[in-house]
Write a protein that holds these residues in place. Structure first.
Motif, PDB file in Angstrom:
ATOM      1  N   PRO A  97       5.124   4.932   9.236  1.00  0.00           N
ATOM      2  CA  PRO A  97       4.318   4.607   8.050  1.00  0.00           C
ATOM      3  C   PRO A  97       2.953   4.058   8.455  1.00  0.00           C
ATOM      4  CG  PRO A  97       6.507   3.581   7.960  1.00  0.00           C
ATOM      5  CD  PRO A  97       6.335   4.125   9.332  1.00  0.00           C
ATOM      6  N   GLN A  98       1.921   4.509   7.800  1.00  0.00           N
ATOM      7  CA  GLN A  98       0.575   4.052   8.131  1.00  0.00           C
ATOM      8  C   GLN A  98       0.389   2.577   7.824  1.00  0.00           C
ATOM      9  OE1 GLN A  98      -2.140   6.656   6.096  1.00  0.00           O
ATOM     10  NE2 GLN A  98      -1.612   8.427   7.357  1.00  0.00           N
ATOM     11  N   ALA A  99       1.153   2.086   6.883  1.00  0.00           N
ATOM     12  CA  ALA A  99       0.984   0.689   6.458  1.00  0.00           C
ATOM     13  C   ALA A  99       1.286  -0.298   7.572  1.00  0.00           C
ATOM     14  CB  ALA A  99       1.885   0.408   5.256  1.00  0.00           C
ATOM     15  N   SER A 127      -1.917  -1.875   9.023  1.00  0.00           N
ATOM     16  CA  SER A 127      -2.732  -2.725   8.158  1.00  0.00           C
ATOM     17  C   SER A 127      -1.968  -3.950   7.666  1.00  0.00           C
ATOM     18  CB  SER A 127      -3.227  -1.912   6.951  1.00  0.00           C
ATOM     19  OG  SER A 127      -2.124  -1.396   6.228  1.00  0.00           O
ATOM     20  N   ALA A 128      -0.661  -3.910   7.748  1.00  0.00           N
ATOM     21  CA  ALA A 128       0.130  -5.010   7.180  1.00  0.00           C
ATOM     22  C   ALA A 128       0.443  -6.110   8.193  1.00  0.00           C
ATOM     23  CB  ALA A 128       1.441  -4.471   6.600  1.00  0.00           C
ATOM     24  N   ILE A 129       0.226  -5.827   9.463  1.00  0.00           N
ATOM     25  CA  ILE A 129       0.486  -6.863  10.476  1.00  0.00           C
ATOM     26  C   ILE A 129      -0.379  -8.092  10.178  1.00  0.00           C
ATOM     27  CG2 ILE A 129      -0.040  -7.450  12.864  1.00  0.00           C
ATOM     28  CD1 ILE A 129       2.397  -6.103  12.992  1.00  0.00           C
ATOM     29  N   GLY A 130       0.222  -9.245  10.189  1.00  0.00           N
ATOM     30  CA  GLY A 130      -0.526 -10.479   9.961  1.00  0.00           C
ATOM     31  C   GLY A 130      -0.768 -10.793   8.506  1.00  0.00           C
ATOM     32  N   THR A 131      -0.153 -10.046   7.618  1.00  0.00           N
ATOM     33  CA  THR A 131      -0.314 -10.322   6.189  1.00  0.00           C
ATOM     34  C   THR A 131       1.010 -10.813   5.606  1.00  0.00           C
ATOM     35  OG1 THR A 131       0.292  -8.089   5.442  1.00  0.00           O
ATOM     36  CG2 THR A 131      -2.015  -8.466   6.044  1.00  0.00           C
ATOM     37  N   LEU A 182       5.716  -0.400   3.777  1.00  0.00           N
ATOM     38  CA  LEU A 182       6.294  -0.372   5.122  1.00  0.00           C
ATOM     39  C   LEU A 182       7.525   0.521   5.185  1.00  0.00           C
ATOM     40  CD1 LEU A 182       6.041  -4.190   5.925  1.00  0.00           C
ATOM     41  CD2 LEU A 182       4.615  -2.378   6.878  1.00  0.00           C
ATOM     42  N   PHE A 183       8.067   0.844   4.028  1.00  0.00           N
ATOM     43  CA  PHE A 183       9.284   1.655   3.980  1.00  0.00           C
ATOM     44  C   PHE A 183       9.041   2.968   3.247  1.00  0.00           C
ATOM     45  CE2 PHE A 183      10.489  -2.745   4.472  1.00  0.00           C
ATOM     46  CZ  PHE A 183      11.439  -2.701   5.479  1.00  0.00           C
ATOM     47  N   LYS A 184       7.793   3.398   3.279  1.00  0.00           N
ATOM     48  CA  LYS A 184       7.443   4.661   2.640  1.00  0.00           C
ATOM     49  C   LYS A 184       6.606   5.500   3.591  1.00  0.00           C
ATOM     50  CE  LYS A 184       7.507   2.974  -2.134  1.00  0.00           C
ATOM     51  NZ  LYS A 184       6.715   2.652  -3.346  1.00  0.00           N
ATOM     52  N   LEU A 185       6.530   6.790   3.325  1.00  0.00           N
ATOM     53  CA  LEU A 185       5.709   7.703   4.112  1.00  0.00           C
ATOM     54  C   LEU A 185       4.527   8.133   3.264  1.00  0.00           C
ATOM     55  CD1 LEU A 185       8.417   9.974   5.770  1.00  0.00           C
ATOM     56  CD2 LEU A 185       7.407   7.870   6.628  1.00  0.00           C
TER      57      LEU A 185
END
Lengths: 357, 371
Positions: B237-239, B242-246, B367-370
């Motif tokens: 997943p691309q997220a 970008s989601a690390i640290g959020t 995080l759990f999607k494509l």
């Protein structure tokens, strides 16, 4: 399937919904018992009709489930089958209300299960979900030869009936061990709970001028180390078919009332009692697995820190050591210096950690 | 087994995506056990040698990237074969699969084979890879319990019974199976942690005489790490990046196994994504997949402990109770009468309308999607 002639005995399993029976025969040569310094084991081998084999295994190993009764929900237990191969109570006083079976081995595993007889591939009359494309059939045999492993559990097992029996007394706290609905209450910690404890010390440094030499009354040098006794306590609630909602909300809180731990009462016939404010819930760990039969269960590990320097509950986590007026004492602290002021740690009902809410 | 017995294969493994495979189960199969809180099972089958990998793939299942409406993508699952044990609760008749094919323990050739001698082919049924061509394959399949739920795409669309009497239809806005529901192929581990917070001098007082506590006090801040592992994911997943640290922008509802009647909810801002571990591997048939572990630190919403939720320090707008707390709220001693302390949201300018916090917020369902 008709019951074959050798099957003269019945396994009777009592469940919250009623009871069921499975005919069986024990194989010649069974049982086998072995022991090591820290472990006692037994192995028994049975013959059961093939189509009842999992009913038999489930009845042997038992399970836990949620039951709603009298307006409340509780954790109901179908105990594993006991096997009294060894009198493990030798030299110990009798356990009130438990009797000579207190040291039983209990069925814990299905070591092996295989078919005997001519295999048949007759179609199964399976109950399947509508969306399933179809379940692969498997052979059906005349008999299943089942090897059951027995061990000593690390926790006390009581039936739902024993929990609700007013005459039952396992500890200094007499029964019934029930909640306000009259249902079995595992917050009494008399069954399916294991306790591990590790007494230790926490170290600190004395503030300057806090203590003095006896010889001449001069102030001792700064930064002298000192230690305070405390204890890490781990309570493991076993085979729990739910996650209590208090599991997360109570982390970081201290007990708001006397918290009684009967988890090892079988050995000492005594209980441990923690006065309010002396237990801090420092963490929770979950171990999830599936019981035989497929139901999910958790072993929930509660990690507490016990702080009670007086030994009688005068102090707790909201108290701090103080060197004052030529004396050493523990004193309560709060945000505004009043007894009712905001404490370092909030208080919570720890019974909720062991209930189906 | 003689060749003509192949015609006696009266059972067929039918799995969407592969040709049906006739098979026969070997006498003596299955062997079953339950030990160490783990169910296990071994079954032995015969199939035609040429069909052996189709059979194994159909038994173990696979995961691919599915295409849905509006050019959407999702994880499509062909689940492993379950093992039917009959009604698994003898008292209630409740039924649920709980053992699944997870391994091919052994494939063994049976019957006459053909081989290649130099450049001379000695049999018409020669394998193109110069592998002996047997008549039959004897295949031993291992079954185990899995640490996550297994449901087909159809199950997700039809509705999952995650607890007695509680059904959830796990589809996204395009009607695709939605694994951000955490209902299938997601396992979780919870590990405790704690931090010691040294409080400043003069903020806590002895009750006996109101004097400031020496050295302030040390407060243990318990928390825990929550690890979600998304299993057998055919794309990354691309997220993730970008989601690390959020922290989580929305409450996360976890329909984890073993809940009673209500799913567990992680409040807004209480989960901080600290790390992601990807374990790539190839499943049977050669498809690349990943086990993706999201390591999150959970900090309970302070409102759970009776603290209020508000913004302070020049701000004019209080934060609504139950929102924007968790990791973005810090402990502060207040100049109130009587003195108290509280968890307060902090921002660069003391206001909550500029969108900046210590930790940014992001939608963790991505995080759990494509893709």
């Amino acid at each position: 399937m008709s019951v074959p002639a050798p099957f003269k005995t019945l396994l009777t399993v009592s469940t919250p919904q009623g009871s069921y029976t499975v005919p069986y025969a024990e194989c010649p040569g069974s049982p086998e018992v072995s022991s090591t310094p820290d472990r006692v084991m037994a192995r028994r081998t049975f013959l059961v009709s093939w189509d009842r084999r999992w009913d038999f295994c489930q009845g042997m190993l038992g399970w836990s489930e949620l039951v709603t009764k009298n307006g409340g929900t509780y954790v109901a237990r179908v105990l594993p089958q006991p096997y009294a191969a060894v009198n493990l109570n030798t030299g110990l006083p009798p356990i009130p209300g438990v009797g000579p079976d207190a040291g039983n081995l209990y069925a814990v595993s299905v070591e092996d299960m295989r078919g005997l007889g001519v295999p048949s591939t007759a179609p199964l009359t399976a109950t399947t979900r509508s969306s399933d494309p179809g379940v692969m059939p498997t052979y059906s045999y005349t008999f299943a030869r089942i090897t059951i492993g027995y061990e000593l559990p690390h926790y006390q097992m009581l039936t739902d009936q024993q929990m609700a029996n007013p005459a039952f007394a396992l500890t200094a706290t007499p029964g019934p061990y029930t909640d306000s609905f009259g249902n079995p209450d595992e917050a009494k910690l008399v069954r399916y709970v294991t306790r591990h404890s590790a007494p230790a010390i926490i170290s600190g440094q004395l503030p300057g001028g806090s203590v003095k030499y006896v010889t001449d009354g001069a102030q001792a040098i700064n930064k002298m180390p000192f230690s305070i006794q405390q204890q890490d306590i781990m309570l493991i609630w076993r085979q729990v078919p739910l996650i209590p909602s208090a599991l997360f909300t109570h982390v970081g809180c201290v007990n708001n009332a006397q918290f009684v731990d009967n988890s090892q009462a079988q050995q000492s016939n005594t209980r441990y009692s923690f006065p309010p404010g002396t237990l801090l819930l420092a963490g929770v760990e979950l171990q999830t697995y599936r019981m035989i039969g497929g139901r999910y269960a958790h072993d929930i590990i509660y990690r507490f820190n016990h702080f009670d320097p007086s030994g009688v509950g005068t102090y707790g986590h909201n108290y701090q050591i103080r060197f004052h007026n030529n004396a050493i004492s523990y004193e309560q602290i709060s945000a505004d210096g009043t007894a009712g002021g905001q404490a370092l740690y909030a208080s919570a009902d720890f019974n909720l950690l062991f209930r189906a809410v | 087994m003689a060749t003509d017995q192949v015609k006696d294969f009266n059972t067929t493994l039918s799995v969407p995506g592969i040709a049906p495979v006739p098979y026969a189960e070997a006498p003596g199969s299955p062997e079953e056990s339950y030990s160490g809180m783990q169910g296990k099972l071994r079954r032995t089958f015969w199939v035609k040698w040429a069909n052996r990998w189709n059979f194994c793939q159909g038994m173990l299942g696979w995961s691919t990237v599915g295409k849905g409406a509006n050019s959407s993508q999702y994880v499509s699952r062909v689940p492993p074969q379950p093992y039917f044990l009959g009604n698994t609760s003898p008292a209630t008749g409740q039924f649920e699969y709980w053992l699944y094919a997870t391994s091919v323990e052994r494939i063994e050739g049976i019957g006459p084979y053909r081989y290649k001698d130099g450049t001379t082919v000695k049999a018409s049924t020669e394998d193109s890879n110069n592998v002996y061509n047997y008549e039959l394959a004897k295949i031993t399949i291992g079954y185990e319990t899995l640490p996550y739920r297994v449901y087909s795409d159809a199950d997700m669309k039809n509705g999952i019974t995650y607890a007695p009497g509680a059904v959830f239809q796990a589809v996204d806005s395009n009607g695709n199976p939605d694994e951000s529901s955490l209902l299938r192929y997601v396992s979780r581990t919870i590990q405790p942690t704690a931090e010691h917070l040294k409080l400043p001098f003069g903020k806590m007082y002895y009750v006996t005489d109101g004097a400031a506590a020496v050295n302030g006090a040390t407060k243990i801040i318990p928390s825990c790490e929550v690890l979600f592992t998304w299993h057998q994911v055919p794309a990354v997943p691309q997220a993730i990046y970008s989601a690390i640290g959020t922290v989580n922008l929305y409450a996360i509802v976890d329909y984890c196994p073993g809940v009673s009647s209500s799913p567990f909810t992680y409040d807004i801002g209480t989960l901080l994504l600290t790390a992601v571990e990807m374990k790539p591997y190839r499943i049977i048939g050669g498809l690349y997949v990943n086990d993706i572990t999201y390591r999150m630190k959970y900090l309970g919403n302070p409102t759970q402990y009776g603290y209020t939720a508000k913004l302070e320090g020049g701000g004019t707008t209080n934060v609504a109770a139950g929102t924007k707390l968790g990791h973005n709220a810090l402990l502060r001693f207040l100049n109130t009468v009587p003195a108290t302390y509280d968890y307060i949201v902090v921002t660069p300018d003391g206001k909550n309308d500029n969108g900046q916090y210590i930790y940014a917020y992001s939608d963790f369902s991505q995080l759990f999607k494509l893709p």
